[in-house]
Enzyme design. Structure first.
Site, short mmCIF file in Angstrom:
data_model
loop_
_atom_site.label_atom_id
_atom_site.label_comp_id
_atom_site.label_asym_id
_atom_site.label_seq_id
_atom_site.Cartn_x
_atom_site.Cartn_y
_atom_site.Cartn_z
N HIS A 185 43.92 -5.89 54.68
CA HIS A 185 43.15 -5.99 53.45
C HIS A 185 43.72 -7.11 52.57
O HIS A 185 44.89 -7.49 52.70
CB HIS A 185 43.17 -4.67 52.70
CG HIS A 185 42.37 -3.60 53.39
ND1 HIS A 185 42.17 -2.35 52.86
CD2 HIS A 185 41.71 -3.61 54.58
CE1 HIS A 185 41.42 -1.63 53.68
NE2 HIS A 185 41.13 -2.37 54.73
N GLU A 215 44.62 -7.31 49.40
CA GLU A 215 45.79 -7.01 48.57
C GLU A 215 47.05 -6.85 49.42
O GLU A 215 48.14 -7.25 48.99
CB GLU A 215 45.55 -5.79 47.67
CG GLU A 215 45.20 -4.51 48.39
CD GLU A 215 43.73 -4.30 48.67
OE1 GLU A 215 43.25 -3.19 48.44
OE2 GLU A 215 43.06 -5.23 49.13
N CYS A 273 46.25 0.85 50.63
CA CYS A 273 46.71 -0.31 49.86
C CYS A 273 47.25 0.10 48.50
O CYS A 273 48.15 -0.54 47.96
CB CYS A 273 45.59 -1.33 49.71
SG CYS A 273 45.23 -2.20 51.26
N CYS A 295 35.67 -12.32 57.79
CA CYS A 295 35.00 -11.04 57.98
C CYS A 295 33.53 -11.15 57.59
O CYS A 295 33.19 -11.79 56.60
CB CYS A 295 35.69 -9.96 57.15
SG CYS A 295 37.38 -9.64 57.67
N TYR A 317 35.19 0.49 45.46
CA TYR A 317 35.17 0.90 46.87
C TYR A 317 34.59 2.31 46.94
O TYR A 317 34.71 3.09 45.99
CB TYR A 317 36.61 0.86 47.40
CG TYR A 317 36.77 1.20 48.86
CD1 TYR A 317 36.14 0.44 49.85
CD2 TYR A 317 37.55 2.27 49.26
CE1 TYR A 317 36.29 0.75 51.18
CE2 TYR A 317 37.71 2.59 50.60
CZ TYR A 317 37.08 1.82 51.55
OH TYR A 317 37.22 2.14 52.88
#
Length: 143
Positions: free
Chosen positions: A71, A73, A102, A27, A120
């Site tokens: 993601h 996790e 998540c 990414c 985040y």
């Protein structure tokens, strides 16, 4: 060295490893790494990226993250689900705090502690985990 200092030393070491794991992500916008640790043993790892068998491009032509990117996790938890291990009572080390989706997986998997570096933009995932009784800690100084 008391137990609190010893735990912090391990926390920092695992977060540094999660940072290294994040570098494996394809990414471009953001690279996130995660480790799941139980009884001082790494039982799983993950980084954000596309599902197995898909192209390794996380962003579309406009630079937005594709909806099916997993993601870090989630990837780590899914790896445990495919193994003989269990997340029950484990600690998740992640380079960025979990999103609300998540955080549901984290809680349901039995993880009891989450340690992260960067917050985040949406903290509803962290608030959910705290409400669910999961210990959440942020460590920004990795020295």
């Amino acid at each position: 060295m008391n137990n609190t200092n010893k735990q912090h030393k391990y926390d920092v070491a695992y977060l540094k490893m999660a940072q290294e794991w994040a570098k494996l992500s394809y990414c471009k916008r953001r690279q996130v790494g995660a480790l799941i640790v139980k009884d001082r043993m790494i039982i799983s790892d993950g980084y954000n990226g596309t599902p197995s068998g898909f192209e390794n491009f996380c962003e579309d032509e406009e630079g937005y993250t594709k909806w099916y990117v997993l993601h870090a996790e989630a990837n780590a938890i899914l790896k445990v689900a495919a193994s003989t291990q269990s997340c029950q009572g484990a600690t998740l080390y992640i380079t960025m705090s979990p999103c609300k989706d998540c955080s549901k997986l984290i809680h349901q998997s039995g993880i009891k502690r989450v340690v992260f570096i960067e917050a985040y933009k949406d903290q509803s995932g962290v608030k959910f985990l705290e409400r669910a009784g999961v210990t959440v800690e942020r460590i920004t100084e990795l020295t």
